[in-house]
Design an enzyme around this catalytic site. Structure first.
Site, PDB file in Angstrom:
ATOM      1  N   HIS A  13       0.868  -1.199   0.000  1.00 18.04           N
ATOM      2  CA  HIS A  13       0.000   0.000   0.000  1.00 18.04           C
ATOM      3  C   HIS A  13       0.894   1.235   0.000  1.00 18.04           C
ATOM      4  O   HIS A  13       1.486   1.580   1.028  1.00 18.04           O
ATOM      5  CB  HIS A  13      -0.903   0.015   1.239  1.00 18.04           C
ATOM      6  CG  HIS A  13      -1.883   1.141   1.240  1.00 18.04           C
ATOM      7  ND1 HIS A  13      -3.227   0.961   1.480  1.00 18.04           N
ATOM      8  CD2 HIS A  13      -1.741   2.483   1.020  1.00 18.04           C
ATOM      9  CE1 HIS A  13      -3.853   2.120   1.417  1.00 18.04           C
ATOM     10  NE2 HIS A  13      -2.964   3.066   1.143  1.00 18.04           N
ATOM     11  N   HIS A  15       1.566   5.395  -1.701  1.00 20.51           N
ATOM     12  CA  HIS A  15       1.233   6.563  -2.526  1.00 20.51           C
ATOM     13  C   HIS A  15       2.532   7.200  -2.994  1.00 20.51           C
ATOM     14  O   HIS A  15       3.404   7.497  -2.168  1.00 20.51           O
ATOM     15  CB  HIS A  15       0.479   7.615  -1.714  1.00 20.51           C
ATOM     16  CG  HIS A  15      -0.817   7.115  -1.144  1.00 20.51           C
ATOM     17  ND1 HIS A  15      -2.020   7.299  -1.762  1.00 20.51           N
ATOM     18  CD2 HIS A  15      -1.080   6.399  -0.015  1.00 20.51           C
ATOM     19  CE1 HIS A  15      -2.989   6.739  -1.031  1.00 20.51           C
ATOM     20  NE2 HIS A  15      -2.433   6.182   0.027  1.00 20.51           N
ATOM     21  N   LYS A  99      -9.193  -0.049  -6.141  1.00 21.88           N
ATOM     22  CA  LYS A  99      -9.271   0.512  -4.795  1.00 21.88           C
ATOM     23  C   LYS A  99     -10.608   1.205  -4.599  1.00 21.88           C
ATOM     24  O   LYS A  99     -11.001   2.048  -5.407  1.00 21.88           O
ATOM     25  CB  LYS A  99      -8.124   1.525  -4.613  1.00 21.88           C
ATOM     26  CG  LYS A  99      -8.145   2.270  -3.281  1.00 21.88           C
ATOM     27  CD  LYS A  99      -7.617   1.438  -2.139  1.00 21.88           C
ATOM     28  CE  LYS A  99      -7.780   2.127  -0.789  1.00 21.88           C
ATOM     29  NZ  LYS A  99      -6.704   3.055  -0.466  1.00 21.88           N
ATOM     30  N   HIS A 136     -10.538   1.236   1.448  1.00 23.62           N
ATOM     31  CA  HIS A 136     -10.383   2.208   2.534  1.00 23.62           C
ATOM     32  C   HIS A 136     -11.657   2.087   3.363  1.00 23.62           C
ATOM     33  O   HIS A 136     -12.709   2.574   2.953  1.00 23.62           O
ATOM     34  CB  HIS A 136     -10.214   3.633   1.988  1.00 23.62           C
ATOM     35  CG  HIS A 136     -10.004   4.642   3.070  1.00 23.62           C
ATOM     36  ND1 HIS A 136      -8.826   5.318   3.247  1.00 23.62           N
ATOM     37  CD2 HIS A 136     -10.819   5.053   4.078  1.00 23.62           C
ATOM     38  CE1 HIS A 136      -8.914   6.111   4.304  1.00 23.62           C
ATOM     39  NE2 HIS A 136     -10.116   5.974   4.823  1.00 23.62           N
ATOM     40  N   HIS A 174      -4.872  -0.556   5.718  1.00 19.13           N
ATOM     41  CA  HIS A 174      -4.474   0.190   6.924  1.00 19.13           C
ATOM     42  C   HIS A 174      -5.427   0.002   8.104  1.00 19.13           C
ATOM     43  O   HIS A 174      -6.134   0.931   8.511  1.00 19.13           O
ATOM     44  CB  HIS A 174      -4.276   1.674   6.629  1.00 19.13           C
ATOM     45  CG  HIS A 174      -5.271   2.312   5.686  1.00 19.13           C
ATOM     46  ND1 HIS A 174      -6.615   2.237   5.861  1.00 19.13           N
ATOM     47  CD2 HIS A 174      -5.087   3.040   4.561  1.00 19.13           C
ATOM     48  CE1 HIS A 174      -7.231   2.885   4.896  1.00 19.13           C
ATOM     49  NE2 HIS A 174      -6.317   3.381   4.084  1.00 19.13           N
ATOM     50  N   ASP A 247       1.313   2.663   3.546  1.00 10.98           N
ATOM     51  CA  ASP A 247       0.470   3.843   3.316  1.00 10.98           C
ATOM     52  C   ASP A 247       1.308   5.116   3.391  1.00 10.98           C
ATOM     53  O   ASP A 247       0.806   6.172   3.792  1.00 10.98           O
ATOM     54  CB  ASP A 247      -0.700   3.913   4.311  1.00 10.98           C
ATOM     55  CG  ASP A 247      -1.805   4.848   3.825  1.00 10.98           C
ATOM     56  OD1 ASP A 247      -1.798   5.239   2.642  1.00 10.98           O
ATOM     57  OD2 ASP A 247      -2.681   5.190   4.640  1.00 10.98           O
TER      58      ASP A 247
END
Ligand code: DOR
Ligand code: ZN
Length: 348
Positions: A13, A15, A99, A136, A174, A247
Site C-alpha cells: 500500500h 502513494h 481501490k 479504505h 491500513h 500507506d
C-alpha cells in the site's frame, strides 16, 4: 541481535503522487522494497488501464539506474467503473487490483463510490475475474465520530460485501482497530489486511497530547492504545492474513503544517526500519519476514522475492526535511534517532 537479514520485503500500500513529488519519493521505496501496490488517488484519479499504464511509465522513469523495483498498479473504483474495464484489468499484467474509497473518505476521494450497492455489478465482475478489491474502510457521513468510522464501515458495509461476494479477494487497508483485526481474523481466507508502521508504533496521544502533531495525522486516524496493541498482536502473530503496507502518503510540509492540514504520513524513507522497531519491541523479530516479505505475495498469488536485505542495529538521525528544488517533505520521525538501518547496497 545486531544484524537482521530477510528476504526483500514488498509494500502492499503506497502513494507516490506524480510530477516532481513522485521523482523525490520513488527512490526511497525502490531502495527497500522489491514491489509496491501503487494507490490510484491522483487528480484526476487513475480510473482506466490506459491511465494506469501511463502512470506506471512515469514511476519507472523515476527509478534510479539499475533498480529492479516493480510498481504494481491499481485502478480507482468510481460509480462509473464498467464491468468491461475489469476484464481489461484481468488481462493486463501490470494492473493488480481496484481501490474502493468511499466518496469523501480521504485525500482525493471526491470521485469515490457514493454507495457501495451502486458498484455491485463491478464487484461481481471482479469476483468472476479474480481481481482483488482494496478497501479504505471508513464510513464518511459527517454525523459519525471520526474514531468510530472504521468500526461502522465493517458493520454497515463490509459485512454485506463479504456476504454477497464470498469469492471476491479483499484487502482491508491500513487497519486501525481491534474490531477490524477481529473482522479479518474471522473472515474467510479471501480477506487479508495491511497494517502501517504508524498504527503499530503510535496511538492518538502521540497525535494530540501535549500539542497537535500534524505529521502523525493520517486516515484512518490513530486510535486508542488498546487498538494499537491489537494491531501489534495481529502483525506479529504469523497469521498470513496480515501483511506490510506502509500507506506512505507524502504531502509537502506546508500542506501538513496548516490550519487545515492534509492526512498522510510520509514513511518511505525509513519504512522497513520502523517495522523492525515495532517488531523488536514485541520480541517478535522472527515474525517480521513473514509479515513483510511472504504474506502479501502469497495473498496476491505472486512469487515470493528471492533477494535478501540486511539491517544493522546502528543509530541514525532522520533529517528534518527532504528537499528537491522548491519541494519540502517532512518525514515521519523527523530529527529523531532510529536504531536500525538498512545496509546500503545490501542486495545481492
Ligand atoms: O492518511 C491518508 N493519506 N490516508 C489515506 O487514506 C490517503 C492518504 C493520502 O493519499 O494522502
Ligand atoms: Zn493510502
Amino acid at each position: 541481535m545486531d544484524t537482521l537479514t530477510l528476504i526483500q520485503p514488498d509494500d502492499w500500500h503506497l502513494h507516490v503522487r506524480n510530477g516532481a513529488l513522485l521523482k523525490l519519493v520513488v527512490p526511497f521505496t525502490a531502495r527497500q522494497f522489491a514491489r509496491a501496490i501503487i494507490m490510484p488517488n491522483l487528480q484526476p484519479p487513475v480510473t482506466t488501464v490506459a491511465m494506469a499504464l501511463d502512470y506506471r511509465r512515469e514511476i519507472l522513469d523515476a527509478l534510479p539506474a539499475g533498480s529492479s523495483f516493480t510498481p504494481l498498479m491499481t485502478l480507482y473504483l468510481t460509480d462509473n467503473t464498467s464491468p468491461a474495464e475489469i476484464k481489461k484489468v484481468a488481462e493486463c499484467e501490470h494492473v493488480y487490483a481496484l481501490k474502493l474509497y468511499p466518496a469523501g473518505a480521504t485525500t482525493n476521494s471526491d470521485a469515490g463510490v457514493s454507495e457501495v450497492a451502486r458498484v455491485y455489478p463491478v464487484l461481481a465482475a471482479m469476483e468472476k475475474f479474480n481481481v482483488p478489491l482494496l478497501i479504505h474502510g471508513e464510513v464518511t457521513a459527517s454525523e459519525y465520530d471520526i474514531f468510530d468510522r472504521e468500526k461502522l464501515f465493517l458493520e454497515q458495509q463490509l459485512s454485506d460485501i463479504v456476504k454477497n461476494f464470498p469469492n471476491l479477494r479483499i484487502v482491508l487497508e491500513h487497519l486501525t482497530t481491534k474490531e477490524a483485526v477481529d473482522f479479518v481474523q474471522e473472515a474467510s481466507d479471501k480477506v487479508g489486511a495491511t497494517i502501517t508502521p504508524q498504527h503499530l508504533l503510535y496511538n492518538r496521544n502521540t497525535l494530540l497530547a501535549g500539542g497537535i502533531k500534524p505529521h502523525y495525522y493520517c486516515l484512518p486516524i490513530l486510535k486508542r492504545e488498546e487498538h494499537r496493541q491489537a494491531l501489534l498482536k495481529a502483525a506479529t502473530s504469523g497469521n498470513p492474513k496480515f501483511f506490510l503496507g506502509t500507506d506512505s502518503a507524502p504531502h509537502q510540509t506546508h500542506a501538513k503544517e496548516s490550519a487545515c492540514g492534509c492526512a498522510g504520513c510520509f514513511s518511505a524513507h525509513a519504512a522497513i526500519e520502523l517495522y523492525v522497531e515495532a517488531f523488536e519491541k514485541e520480541n517478535a523479530l522472527d515474525k517480521l519476514e513473514g509479515f513483510a516479505s511472504f504474506h502479501g505475495a502469497d495473498f496476491y498469488g505472486l512469487p515470493r522475492n528471492t533477494r535478501k536485505v540486511t539491517l544493522h542495529k546502528q543509530d541514525w538521525q532522520v533529517p528534518k526535511t527532504y528537499n528537491q528544488a522548491s519541494l519540502e517533505l517532512t518525514p515521519l520521525r523527523a530529527e529523531e534517532t532510529l536504531s536500525w538501518q538498512l545496509a546500503p547496497a545490501s542486495l545481492d
